[in-house]
Design a protein around this motif. Structure first.
Motif, PDB file in Angstrom:
ATOM      1  N   ASN A   1       1.988   6.663  -7.019  1.00  0.00           N
ATOM      2  CA  ASN A   1       0.995   7.662  -7.443  1.00  0.00           C
ATOM      3  C   ASN A   1       1.482   9.080  -7.174  1.00  0.00           C
ATOM      4  O   ASN A   1       1.257   9.981  -7.990  1.00  0.00           O
ATOM      5  CB  ASN A   1      -0.335   7.421  -6.736  1.00  0.00           C
ATOM      6  CG  ASN A   1      -1.026   6.170  -7.229  1.00  0.00           C
ATOM      7  OD1 ASN A   1      -0.747   5.693  -8.321  1.00  0.00           O
ATOM      8  ND2 ASN A   1      -1.900   5.616  -6.413  1.00  0.00           N
ATOM      9  N   ARG A   2       2.143   9.288  -6.040  1.00  0.00           N
ATOM     10  CA  ARG A   2       2.654  10.619  -5.698  1.00  0.00           C
ATOM     11  C   ARG A   2       3.737  11.049  -6.690  1.00  0.00           C
ATOM     12  O   ARG A   2       3.769  12.201  -7.123  1.00  0.00           O
ATOM     13  CB  ARG A   2       3.211  10.603  -4.275  1.00  0.00           C
ATOM     14  CG  ARG A   2       3.519  11.978  -3.749  1.00  0.00           C
ATOM     15  CD  ARG A   2       3.995  11.933  -2.331  1.00  0.00           C
ATOM     16  NE  ARG A   2       2.931  11.471  -1.447  1.00  0.00           N
ATOM     17  CZ  ARG A   2       3.098  11.219  -0.167  1.00  0.00           C
ATOM     18  NH1 ARG A   2       4.289  11.368   0.381  1.00  0.00           N
ATOM     19  NH2 ARG A   2       2.103  10.822   0.586  1.00  0.00           N
TER      20      ARG A   2
ATOM     21  N   LYS B   1       0.833  -1.210   0.000  1.00  0.00           N
ATOM     22  CA  LYS B   1       0.000   0.000   0.000  1.00  0.00           C
ATOM     23  C   LYS B   1       0.866   1.258   0.000  1.00  0.00           C
ATOM     24  O   LYS B   1       0.551   2.237  -0.689  1.00  0.00           O
ATOM     25  CB  LYS B   1      -0.934  -0.003   1.213  1.00  0.00           C
ATOM     26  CG  LYS B   1      -2.021  -1.050   1.098  1.00  0.00           C
ATOM     27  CD  LYS B   1      -2.941  -1.043   2.287  1.00  0.00           C
ATOM     28  CE  LYS B   1      -3.964  -2.162   2.160  1.00  0.00           C
ATOM     29  NZ  LYS B   1      -4.842  -2.248   3.318  1.00  0.00           N
TER      30      LYS B   1
ATOM     31  N   ASN C   1       0.959   4.145  -3.010  1.00  0.00           N
ATOM     32  CA  ASN C   1       0.825   5.570  -2.692  1.00  0.00           C
ATOM     33  C   ASN C   1       2.028   6.372  -3.172  1.00  0.00           C
ATOM     34  O   ASN C   1       1.875   7.462  -3.730  1.00  0.00           O
ATOM     35  CB  ASN C   1       0.637   5.774  -1.189  1.00  0.00           C
ATOM     36  CG  ASN C   1      -0.722   5.315  -0.713  1.00  0.00           C
ATOM     37  OD1 ASN C   1      -1.649   5.193  -1.502  1.00  0.00           O
ATOM     38  ND2 ASN C   1      -0.835   5.043   0.570  1.00  0.00           N
TER      39      ASN C   1
END
Length: 103
Positions: free
Chosen positions: A24-25, A17, A21
């Motif tokens: 994506n950032r 996870k 994240n």
């Protein structure tokens, strides 16, 4: 012919996870600088299995297995500008993700 420059970013983490994240950032910040991004490319997940005896002596048949999974991703960045490199340097990534950057 001129060789095209690229930046290759490899990410490693135990927690998938956190990995998603952080990918994506990175993609969000690089899309603001108009960089051409290829990825995230999913690399094979490595598994480390540890076998431990449950009791300190006698019961050798009773064992416990523990597993560590190392998730890997790779991003390639083309059309690099100074703004792209600055945004990568300022990026704040969680502590559980290991980043390796190659030019």
């Amino acid at each position: 012919m001129q060789k095209q420059q690229k930046i290759r970013i490899k990410l490693k983490s135990y927690n998938h996870k956190l990995m998603v994240n952080s990918c994506n950032r990175i993609i969000d910040t690089l899309s603001q600088t108009d960089a051409q991004i290829v990825g995230p490319i999913y690399l094979p997940t490595k598994r480390k299995i540890y076998c431990v005896l449950r009791s300190p002596h006698v019961d050798k048949d009773s064992r416990e297995h523990f597993e560590l999974r190392i998730h890997n991703r790779m991003l390639d960045i083309y059309t690099i500008s100074s703004q792209t490199i600055d945004s990568l340097m300022k990026l704040n990534i969680p502590a559980g993700v290991d980043i390796e950057v190659k030019l």
